[in-house]
Scaffold this active site. Structure first.
Site, PDB file in Angstrom:
ATOM      1  N   GLY A  83       0.782  -1.227   0.000  1.00 25.83           N
ATOM      2  CA  GLY A  83       0.000   0.000   0.000  1.00 25.83           C
ATOM      3  C   GLY A  83       0.812   1.275   0.000  1.00 25.83           C
ATOM      4  O   GLY A  83       1.840   1.394  -0.681  1.00 25.83           O
ATOM      5  N   ARG A  96       5.649  -7.229   9.310  1.00 26.16           N
ATOM      6  CA  ARG A  96       5.450  -8.524   9.949  1.00 26.16           C
ATOM      7  C   ARG A  96       5.544  -9.646   8.928  1.00 26.16           C
ATOM      8  O   ARG A  96       5.853 -10.784   9.274  1.00 26.16           O
ATOM      9  CB  ARG A  96       4.094  -8.558  10.663  1.00 26.16           C
ATOM     10  CG  ARG A  96       4.048  -7.681  11.911  1.00 26.16           C
ATOM     11  CD  ARG A  96       2.745  -7.824  12.668  1.00 26.16           C
ATOM     12  NE  ARG A  96       1.607  -7.366  11.876  1.00 26.16           N
ATOM     13  CZ  ARG A  96       0.352  -7.394  12.298  1.00 26.16           C
ATOM     14  NH1 ARG A  96       0.073  -7.876  13.503  1.00 26.16           N
ATOM     15  NH2 ARG A  96      -0.619  -6.943  11.528  1.00 26.16           N
ATOM     16  N   TYR A 145     -10.622   3.755  14.585  1.00 27.37           N
ATOM     17  CA  TYR A 145      -9.628   4.191  13.603  1.00 27.37           C
ATOM     18  C   TYR A 145      -9.475   5.711  13.612  1.00 27.37           C
ATOM     19  O   TYR A 145      -8.356   6.244  13.634  1.00 27.37           O
ATOM     20  CB  TYR A 145     -10.045   3.704  12.215  1.00 27.37           C
ATOM     21  CG  TYR A 145      -9.059   3.989  11.115  1.00 27.37           C
ATOM     22  CD1 TYR A 145      -7.888   3.243  11.001  1.00 27.37           C
ATOM     23  CD2 TYR A 145      -9.296   4.989  10.179  1.00 27.37           C
ATOM     24  CE1 TYR A 145      -6.973   3.500   9.985  1.00 27.37           C
ATOM     25  CE2 TYR A 145      -8.403   5.248   9.157  1.00 27.37           C
ATOM     26  CZ  TYR A 145      -7.244   4.493   9.063  1.00 27.37           C
ATOM     27  OH  TYR A 145      -6.343   4.755   8.062  1.00 27.37           O
ATOM     28  N   LYS A 172      -6.086   7.876  14.550  1.00 24.84           N
ATOM     29  CA  LYS A 172      -5.458   8.751  13.559  1.00 24.84           C
ATOM     30  C   LYS A 172      -5.505  10.218  13.990  1.00 24.84           C
ATOM     31  O   LYS A 172      -4.592  10.992  13.697  1.00 24.84           O
ATOM     32  CB  LYS A 172      -6.135   8.560  12.203  1.00 24.84           C
ATOM     33  CG  LYS A 172      -5.881   7.194  11.573  1.00 24.84           C
ATOM     34  CD  LYS A 172      -4.402   6.959  11.320  1.00 24.84           C
ATOM     35  CE  LYS A 172      -4.135   5.705  10.529  1.00 24.84           C
ATOM     36  NZ  LYS A 172      -2.688   5.487  10.241  1.00 24.84           N
TER      37      LYS A 172
END
Length: 248
Positions: free
Chosen positions: A27, A48, A154, A158
């Site tokens: 991404g 990861r 989320y 953020k």
């Protein structure tokens, strides 16, 4: 620390730096790492699983684990030199309506997106303080400022990055260290491509530019903020959202 002034391709006389991008295996993070590699910087990505772009060093790390971050950064410093730029990009989502959201769903997102940025920046800042130079870039989201139904966890994580960056600026700004937030909007990714066309069209109606962004458009802003020309910018939130949130 590199002190030369030779020009790097794609930048305005920007000094080559040692850069770490968390979540650089896919991404936006992958695109950011690609942009730094293309500009001639020494780039490491933490992930990861998966790999960073060609020309970068990939190191396994979990941003929710301080020991894992310390080991990864120690390896990067050993192979590439003192870390001068850190891009805290790693993040997750667990979207659902507030009344259905469990404590684990909230905690996991905040611990990864906000807590992960804290752990990464804390570890990177040690070397930056010694060098009296550093560029800290936090990848937020238009959702963190605009809000979004079903994304309370989320959005909170953020949004928290803004206060984090501004506190770092006040604390470390006198040591040659800047901390800025980049807030992308809808980005052209595999995930958005899978959305039904009617849903994509509905989202685009809320974007004055009328389109989704390319990952590279976010990456180029991050690259510029890390460069020599942006040394007097700190505590800023830069939206890359086609006018969707307009900084709110």
């Amino acid at each position: 620390m590199t002190t030369g002034t030779s020009a790097v391709a794609g930048t305005s006389a920007s000094t080559p730096r040692t850069v770490v991008v968390t979540g650089g295996n896919r991404g936006i993070g992958h695109s950011i790492a690609e942009e730094f590699v293309a500009a001639g910087h020494r780039v490491a990505v933490t992930a990861r699983s998966g790999e960073g772009p060609a020309g970068s060093l990939t190191v396994r790390a979990d941003v929710t684990d301080s020991a894992s971050i310390d080991a990864a950064f120690t390896q990067i410093e050993s192979e590439l030199g003192p870390i001068e730029v850190v891009v805290a990009n790693a993040g997750i989502t667990r979207d659902m309506l507030l009344m259905r959201m469990g404590d684990d769903d909230f905690d996991a997102v905040v611990d990864t997106n906000l807590g992960g940025a804290f752990r990464v920046v804390k570890r990177a800042s040690k070397g930056m303080l010694k060098q009296r130079f550093g560029r800290i870039l936090l990848i937020s989201s238009v959702v963190g400022l605009y809000g979004s139904a079903g994304q309370a966890n989320y959005a909170a994580s953020k949004s928290g990055l803004v206060g984090f960056a501004r506190s770092i600026t006040r604390e470390l700004g006198g040591r040659g260290i800047t901390a800025n937030v980049v807030a992308p909007g809808f980005i052209e990714t595999d995930m958005t491509a899978e959305l039904p066309e009617t849903q994509q069209a509905e989202y685009k109606k809320a974007i004055p530019a009328g389109r989704f962004a390319q990952p590279s458009e976010v990456a180029k802003v991050v690259l510029w903020l890390a460069g020599d020309d942006a040394g007097y910018i700190s505590g800023a939130v830069i939206p890359v959202d086609g006018g969707m949130g307009m900084g709110h």
